[in-house]
Design a protein around this motif. Structure first.
Motif, PDB file in Angstrom:
ATOM      1  N   CYS A 185      -4.536   5.758  -9.007  1.00 26.69           N
ATOM      2  CA  CYS A 185      -5.349   4.866  -9.199  1.00 26.69           C
ATOM      3  C   CYS A 185      -6.288   5.204 -10.445  1.00 26.69           C
ATOM      4  O   CYS A 185      -6.496   6.225 -10.486  1.00 26.69           O
ATOM      5  CB  CYS A 185      -6.146   4.541  -7.739  1.00 26.69           C
ATOM      6  SG  CYS A 185      -7.427   5.617  -7.192  1.00 26.69           S
ATOM      7  N   LEU A 186      -7.199   4.261 -10.732  1.00 22.64           N
ATOM      8  CA  LEU A 186      -8.136   4.518 -11.946  1.00 22.64           C
ATOM      9  C   LEU A 186      -9.126   5.583 -11.381  1.00 22.64           C
ATOM     10  O   LEU A 186      -9.335   6.592 -12.442  1.00 22.64           O
ATOM     11  CB  LEU A 186      -9.122   3.422 -12.082  1.00 22.64           C
ATOM     12  CG  LEU A 186     -10.110   3.369 -13.256  1.00 22.64           C
ATOM     13  CD1 LEU A 186      -9.629   3.794 -14.598  1.00 22.64           C
ATOM     14  CD2 LEU A 186     -10.718   2.075 -13.299  1.00 22.64           C
ATOM     15  N   CYS A 187      -9.766   5.796 -10.390  1.00 20.51           N
ATOM     16  CA  CYS A 187     -10.940   6.762 -10.096  1.00 20.51           C
ATOM     17  C   CYS A 187      -9.974   8.023  -9.422  1.00 20.51           C
ATOM     18  O   CYS A 187     -10.896   9.148  -9.359  1.00 20.51           O
ATOM     19  CB  CYS A 187     -11.899   6.310  -9.036  1.00 20.51           C
ATOM     20  SG  CYS A 187     -11.271   6.100  -7.219  1.00 20.51           S
ATOM     21  N   GLY A 188      -8.826   7.875  -9.318  1.00 18.72           N
ATOM     22  CA  GLY A 188      -7.933   9.170  -8.611  1.00 18.72           C
ATOM     23  C   GLY A 188      -8.276   9.679  -7.162  1.00 18.72           C
ATOM     24  O   GLY A 188      -7.783  10.507  -6.525  1.00 18.72           O
ATOM     25  N   GLY A 189      -9.021   8.533  -6.684  1.00 17.67           N
ATOM     26  CA  GLY A 189      -9.326   8.501  -5.021  1.00 17.67           C
ATOM     27  C   GLY A 189      -7.661   8.689  -4.315  1.00 17.67           C
ATOM     28  O   GLY A 189      -7.719   9.220  -3.212  1.00 17.67           O
TER      29      GLY A 189
ATOM     30  N   THR B 134      -9.546   7.252  -0.523  1.00 20.83           N
ATOM     31  CA  THR B 134     -10.137   6.080  -0.528  1.00 20.83           C
ATOM     32  C   THR B 134      -8.821   4.953  -0.428  1.00 20.83           C
ATOM     33  O   THR B 134      -9.364   3.564  -0.729  1.00 20.83           O
ATOM     34  CB  THR B 134     -10.662   5.696  -1.976  1.00 20.83           C
ATOM     35  OG1 THR B 134      -9.687   5.999  -3.088  1.00 20.83           O
ATOM     36  CG2 THR B 134     -12.031   6.774  -2.370  1.00 20.83           C
TER      37      THR B 134
ATOM     38  N   CYS C 257      -7.144   0.738  -3.506  1.00 22.03           N
ATOM     39  CA  CYS C 257      -8.469   1.862  -3.464  1.00 22.03           C
ATOM     40  C   CYS C 257      -9.783   1.052  -3.265  1.00 22.03           C
ATOM     41  O   CYS C 257     -10.104   0.277  -3.914  1.00 22.03           O
ATOM     42  CB  CYS C 257      -8.367   2.538  -4.929  1.00 22.03           C
ATOM     43  SG  CYS C 257      -9.966   3.681  -4.960  1.00 22.03           S
TER      44      CYS C 257
ATOM     45  N   CYS D  47     -12.347   2.235  -6.482  1.00 20.07           N
ATOM     46  CA  CYS D  47     -12.091   1.328  -7.998  1.00 20.07           C
ATOM     47  C   CYS D  47     -11.399   0.309  -7.782  1.00 20.07           C
ATOM     48  O   CYS D  47     -11.056  -0.583  -8.955  1.00 20.07           O
ATOM     49  CB  CYS D  47     -11.424   2.272  -9.005  1.00 20.07           C
ATOM     50  SG  CYS D  47      -9.781   2.350  -8.411  1.00 20.07           S
TER      51      CYS D  47
HETATM   52 ZN    ZN Z   1      -9.351   4.586  -7.078  1.00 20.29          ZN
END
Ligand code: ZN
Ligand code: ZN
Length: 134
Positions: free
Chosen positions: A9-13, A58, A73, A76
């Protein structure tokens, strides 16, 4: 087909790898996909056993219907997964945009076109199905 893929995902969670083959990509135009993604969804599919999470800190699952749930997520808002909740289900859909390119995949079909919105046309020549593509 790709035998080994990674994505996030965008935040890497949520960060994952797929240790097996991926189906060609299907675009789904149903109302549920519209409302969770903000547009139509493009998803591949893998065996659940091949999906390994490097991080799922996340990852949250939302029951989007009586038979399926969606993984996203919670930090994000990334829209990552769809899977049937039936206990014998062995597969999981993965939103193709979360895969790290190059994916080696092609968009091969449009499904649930009966549910599409009116602000775009489907004109890429891939087969179109009003509901499931089977
Ligand atoms: Zn994320
Ligand atoms: Zn859909």
């Amino acid at each position: 087909m790709t035998a080994y893929s990674t994505g996030r995902c965008l935040c890497g969670g949520v960060t994952y790898q797929v240790n097996g083959p991926l189906r060609e990509v299907w675009a789904c135009h149903c109302a549920q996909c519209r409302q969770t993604s903000g547009n139509f969804v493009a998803a591949t599919n893998a065996r659940r056993a091949d999906l390994v999470f490097l991080s799922d800190a996340t990852l949250t699952w939302f029951p989007s219907s009586g038979t399926a749930e969606r993984g996203f997520c919670q930090r994000c808002g990334g829209n990552l997964f769809w899977r049937r909740t039936a206990p014998d289900n062995q597969t999981i859909s993965i939103m193709a945009g979360t895969l790290d390119p190059p994916t080696g995949l092609k968009l091969a079909a449009h499904i649930f076109t009966a549910g599409k919105s009116d602000y775009y046309d489907i004109a890429d020549g891939a087969p179109q199905h009003a509901a499931w593509g089977t």
